[in-house]
Scaffold this motif. Structure first.
Motif, PDB file in Angstrom:
ATOM      1  N   MET A 159     -33.006  16.762   3.419  1.00 14.06           N
ATOM      2  CA  MET A 159     -32.402  16.929   2.099  1.00 14.06           C
ATOM      3  C   MET A 159     -33.268  16.244   1.044  1.00 14.06           C
ATOM      4  O   MET A 159     -33.723  15.122   1.244  1.00 14.06           O
ATOM      5  N   ALA A 160     -33.476  16.921  -0.082  1.00 15.21           N
ATOM      6  CA  ALA A 160     -34.199  16.271  -1.181  1.00 15.21           C
ATOM      7  C   ALA A 160     -33.323  15.135  -1.710  1.00 15.21           C
ATOM      8  O   ALA A 160     -32.186  15.376  -2.119  1.00 15.21           O
ATOM      9  N   PRO A 161     -33.825  13.869  -1.683  1.00 16.89           N
ATOM     10  CA  PRO A 161     -32.987  12.750  -2.120  1.00 16.89           C
ATOM     11  C   PRO A 161     -32.688  12.848  -3.619  1.00 16.89           C
ATOM     12  O   PRO A 161     -33.547  13.239  -4.398  1.00 16.89           O
ATOM     13  N   VAL A 162     -31.462  12.521  -3.998  1.00 17.96           N
ATOM     14  CA  VAL A 162     -31.091  12.418  -5.408  1.00 17.96           C
ATOM     15  C   VAL A 162     -30.820  10.938  -5.671  1.00 17.96           C
ATOM     16  O   VAL A 162     -29.941  10.355  -5.024  1.00 17.96           O
ATOM     17  N   PRO A 163     -31.587  10.304  -6.573  1.00 22.95           N
ATOM     18  CA  PRO A 163     -31.472   8.854  -6.737  1.00 22.95           C
ATOM     19  C   PRO A 163     -30.044   8.414  -7.064  1.00 22.95           C
ATOM     20  O   PRO A 163     -29.354   9.086  -7.834  1.00 22.95           O
ATOM     21  N   MET A 164     -29.643   7.299  -6.476  1.00 20.23           N
ATOM     22  CA  MET A 164     -28.357   6.688  -6.811  1.00 20.23           C
ATOM     23  C   MET A 164     -28.553   5.919  -8.118  1.00 20.23           C
ATOM     24  O   MET A 164     -29.668   5.545  -8.486  1.00 20.23           O
ATOM     25  N   PHE A 213     -30.302   6.639   3.335  1.00 16.32           N
ATOM     26  CA  PHE A 213     -29.248   7.652   3.464  1.00 16.32           C
ATOM     27  C   PHE A 213     -28.521   7.986   2.168  1.00 16.32           C
ATOM     28  O   PHE A 213     -28.170   9.156   1.950  1.00 16.32           O
ATOM     29  N   ALA A 214     -28.233   6.987   1.327  1.00 15.43           N
ATOM     30  CA  ALA A 214     -27.372   7.274   0.172  1.00 15.43           C
ATOM     31  C   ALA A 214     -27.927   8.402  -0.700  1.00 15.43           C
ATOM     32  O   ALA A 214     -27.177   9.335  -1.043  1.00 15.43           O
ATOM     33  N   PRO A 215     -29.226   8.392  -1.040  1.00 18.25           N
ATOM     34  CA  PRO A 215     -29.729   9.500  -1.878  1.00 18.25           C
ATOM     35  C   PRO A 215     -29.721  10.852  -1.162  1.00 18.25           C
ATOM     36  O   PRO A 215     -29.598  11.893  -1.803  1.00 18.25           O
ATOM     37  N   ARG A 216     -29.834  10.847   0.162  1.00 21.96           N
ATOM     38  CA  ARG A 216     -29.797  12.114   0.901  1.00 21.96           C
ATOM     39  C   ARG A 216     -28.367  12.639   0.985  1.00 21.96           C
ATOM     40  O   ARG A 216     -28.132  13.845   0.840  1.00 21.96           O
ATOM     41  N   VAL A 217     -27.431  11.724   1.236  1.00 22.62           N
ATOM     42  CA  VAL A 217     -26.023  12.149   1.264  1.00 22.62           C
ATOM     43  C   VAL A 217     -25.625  12.682  -0.109  1.00 22.62           C
ATOM     44  O   VAL A 217     -24.964  13.715  -0.228  1.00 22.62           O
ATOM     45  N   LYS A 218     -26.073  12.005  -1.146  1.00 23.76           N
ATOM     46  CA  LYS A 218     -25.790  12.468  -2.507  1.00 23.76           C
ATOM     47  C   LYS A 218     -26.379  13.859  -2.734  1.00 23.76           C
ATOM     48  O   LYS A 218     -25.726  14.749  -3.282  1.00 23.76           O
ATOM     49  N   GLY A 219     -27.610  14.054  -2.271  1.00 24.08           N
ATOM     50  CA  GLY A 219     -28.250  15.364  -2.402  1.00 24.08           C
ATOM     51  C   GLY A 219     -27.494  16.447  -1.644  1.00 24.08           C
ATOM     52  O   GLY A 219     -27.291  17.559  -2.144  1.00 24.08           O
ATOM     53  N   TYR A 220     -27.051  16.105  -0.441  1.00 20.57           N
ATOM     54  CA  TYR A 220     -26.271  17.049   0.383  1.00 20.57           C
ATOM     55  C   TYR A 220     -24.987  17.450  -0.346  1.00 20.57           C
ATOM     56  O   TYR A 220     -24.642  18.632  -0.432  1.00 20.57           O
ATOM     57  N   ALA A 269     -21.011   9.309  -1.781  1.00 25.19           N
ATOM     58  CA  ALA A 269     -22.145   8.726  -1.051  1.00 25.19           C
ATOM     59  C   ALA A 269     -21.886   7.231  -0.827  1.00 25.19           C
ATOM     60  O   ALA A 269     -22.180   6.684   0.243  1.00 25.19           O
ATOM     61  N   GLY A 275     -27.262  19.326  12.005  1.00 27.46           N
ATOM     62  CA  GLY A 275     -26.830  18.783  10.716  1.00 27.46           C
ATOM     63  C   GLY A 275     -27.572  17.498  10.368  1.00 27.46           C
ATOM     64  O   GLY A 275     -27.897  17.244   9.206  1.00 27.46           O
ATOM     65  N   GLY A 276     -27.868  16.690  11.386  1.00 24.41           N
ATOM     66  CA  GLY A 276     -28.652  15.476  11.155  1.00 24.41           C
ATOM     67  C   GLY A 276     -30.022  15.811  10.605  1.00 24.41           C
ATOM     68  O   GLY A 276     -30.550  15.133   9.721  1.00 24.41           O
ATOM     69  N   PHE A 315     -24.545  12.363   9.047  1.00 27.10           N
ATOM     70  CA  PHE A 315     -24.158  13.713   8.620  1.00 27.10           C
ATOM     71  C   PHE A 315     -22.670  13.948   8.871  1.00 27.10           C
ATOM     72  O   PHE A 315     -21.952  14.459   8.002  1.00 27.10           O
ATOM     73  N   LEU A 367     -29.732  16.854   6.984  1.00 24.60           N
ATOM     74  CA  LEU A 367     -29.595  15.679   6.114  1.00 24.60           C
ATOM     75  C   LEU A 367     -30.946  14.985   5.919  1.00 24.60           C
ATOM     76  O   LEU A 367     -31.296  14.584   4.806  1.00 24.60           O
ATOM     77  N   PHE A 394     -24.918  25.272   7.070  1.00 28.15           N
ATOM     78  CA  PHE A 394     -24.687  23.879   6.673  1.00 28.15           C
ATOM     79  C   PHE A 394     -24.617  23.705   5.167  1.00 28.15           C
ATOM     80  O   PHE A 394     -23.916  22.829   4.677  1.00 28.15           O
ATOM     81  N   LEU A 395     -25.340  24.518   4.423  1.00 24.59           N
ATOM     82  CA  LEU A 395     -25.491  24.235   2.995  1.00 24.59           C
ATOM     83  C   LEU A 395     -24.856  25.265   2.075  1.00 24.59           C
ATOM     84  O   LEU A 395     -24.964  25.158   0.857  1.00 24.59           O
ATOM     85  N   ARG A 423     -19.964  14.837   6.062  1.00 25.53           N
ATOM     86  CA  ARG A 423     -19.225  16.102   6.219  1.00 25.53           C
ATOM     87  C   ARG A 423     -17.713  15.866   6.157  1.00 25.53           C
ATOM     88  O   ARG A 423     -16.991  16.539   5.425  1.00 25.53           O
ATOM     89  N   MET A 468     -24.293  17.293  -3.555  1.00 20.39           N
ATOM     90  CA  MET A 468     -24.557  18.054  -4.772  1.00 20.39           C
ATOM     91  C   MET A 468     -24.986  19.475  -4.428  1.00 20.39           C
ATOM     92  O   MET A 468     -24.607  20.429  -5.103  1.00 20.39           O
ATOM     93  N   ARG A 469     -25.747  19.609  -3.350  1.00 21.94           N
ATOM     94  CA  ARG A 469     -26.161  20.943  -2.907  1.00 21.94           C
ATOM     95  C   ARG A 469     -24.940  21.808  -2.583  1.00 21.94           C
ATOM     96  O   ARG A 469     -24.920  23.020  -2.809  1.00 21.94           O
ATOM     97  N   SER A 471     -20.753  22.327  11.263  1.00 20.46           N
ATOM     98  CA  SER A 471     -21.323  22.222   9.915  1.00 20.46           C
ATOM     99  C   SER A 471     -20.275  21.792   8.899  1.00 20.46           C
ATOM    100  O   SER A 471     -20.621  21.296   7.832  1.00 20.46           O
TER     101      SER A 471
END
Lengths: 213, 185
Positions: free
Chosen positions: A56-61, B32-39, B54, A49-50, B80, A53, B146-147, B84, B41-42, A17
């Motif tokens: 995960m709630a997406p956060v807009p770029m 992926f980019a918005p999910r990696v960003k969310g990860y 990201a 972990g995949g 992921f 991901l 993980f979070l 990480r 930030m979380r 993790s």
């Protein structure tokens, strides 16, 4: 090579993790060079972990993020990490910290056939190598926190069992033990602790304090 | 995510690796980019840092796509591990001792036979289904691993549980996941 003592799932999971600090990660990655089973277990945990991901709630770029990334695609990549020396008996992840030859290290002698060498890691736990001549033992000690020991060469025995190259022993504060190196090759271990060891007796306490255990 | 979606993402990474396919890369960026960003930030990163990292993660995907092997991990799992590791390096400023899968010393002793021919996208799908069926108290601890990025001792304190209980829940959960994959049966 058959491994009798593996790190627990909680250790493998914390490595996969990313929650594990550097010292614990070093121990798990080094153990995995001996152990196909734990490599597979780490891969399974990474697949979890995949999933995390994916969920995960997406956060807009930002609006220009993709365009500015495109401009970087042709930048030259940084140099890759140097390849491990395969002929060395030092596990590849550990080579980045101590090189490829246990014999060339500036061991600090504690006495009684024992020497040690702190390894610099960040993130709060202590990692060190402990080298024990055959037949020599570490003073009886307990732990304020958890301790993990990975055998790198040789083997040792304590009241809980026998530990050979590749094995990981996990000890908790309740356990008081006196590991003794077996006859045969020199026993070198990677020990990771989350709190100082607690030695029994005044002299061991003074020696330990002097050496920063 | 269904098997089809996982296979689509895998194929996109393979296309980037083989031919620097920019249309495939853009599709991967959108996913992926918005999910990696969310990860990120979380786990406590601010908006600007998470956005930069990201981007770095996507750049790493672009550069290393030719090393991606869908027989070993899905695109999501691979992504992921990239996120990480970047986070450990950039935010915690720690080194990440890594397994090197290409090192001969790391090759499995016994051939993985059945596993090798297995479609990994399907295997991960089974893993994910098993994850969804875990008892709530086990799933919670896996999720926090993980979070929350806390040692299990701290997770135990916060949940008001003995450390041994946290460890046994992790072991039960991981055993179930392995069982779902038919590992070590």
């Amino acid at each position: 090579m058959s491994i009798a003592h593996h790190p627990g799932d909680e250790l493998l999971l914390s490595y996969a993790s990313g929650a594990a600090n550097e010292a614990v990660a070093l121990l798990v990655a080094s153990h995995a060079t001996f152990c196909a089973q734990c490599r597979a277990r780490v891969q399974r945990a990474e697949a979890t972990g995949g999933r995390v991901l994916t969920d995960m709630a997406p956060v807009p770029m930002s609006a220009q993020a993709y365009e500015s990334l495109l401009a970087r695609l042709d930048e030259p990549a940084r140099a890759v990490v140097q390849a491990a020396h395969l002929q060395s008996d030092v596990p590849a992840p550990l080579q980045a910290y101590i090189g490829t030859d246990y014999g060339a290290l500036p061991w600090r002698h504690v006495g009684g056939g024992i020497s040690h060498l702190p390894i610099r890691t960040r993130g709060g736990m202590r990692a060190r190598l402990i080298r024990a001549e055959p037949g020599s033992g570490v003073y009886t000690h307990t732990h304020k926190g958890e301790e993990w020991t990975l055998v790198l060469t040789g083997s040792y025995t304590d009241k809980t069992g026998h530990y050979a190259a590749g094995d990981v022993q996990s000890t908790t504060p309740e356990i008081s033990h006196q590991p003794t190196a077996d006859a045969g090759p020199v026993c070198i271990n990677l020990a990771v602790t989350d709190a100082p060891l607690v030695f029994r007796g005044l002299l061991p306490k003074l020696v330990a304090k002097f050496h920063g255990f | 995510m269904d098997v089809g979606e996982a296979a689509r993402l895998n194929a996109l990474v393979v296309a980037v690796g083989r031919a620097q396919d920019r249309a495939a890369f853009q599709a991967l960026f959108d996913h992926f980019a918005p999910r990696v960003k969310g990860y990120l930030m979380r786990l406590g990163a601010g908006n600007a840092v998470a956005e930069d990292l990201a981007q770095d993660a996507m750049l790493t995907l672009w550069r290393k796509a030719s090393l991606f092997d869908p027989a070993k991990a899905s695109a999501s799992t691979w992504m992921f591990t990239i996120a990480r590791n970047l986070r450990i390096d950039a935010i915690r400023r720690e080194r990440r001792p890594e397994l090197d899968p290409n090192e001969p010393a790391l090759l499995p002793e016994a051939e993985r036979g059945a596993d090798e021919s297995l479609d990994w996208a399907q295997a991960e799908d089974r893993l994910h289904a098993a994850l969804a069926e875990l008892p709530r108290e086990q799933a919670e601890i896996i999720h926090l691993s993980f979070l929350a990025e806390k040692p299990h001792s701290l997770i135990a304190t916060e949940l008001g549980l003995p450390l041994g209980t946290v460890k046994s829940r992790i072991r039960l959960a991981m055993a179930r996941l392995r069982q779902a994959l038919g590992d070590e049966s």
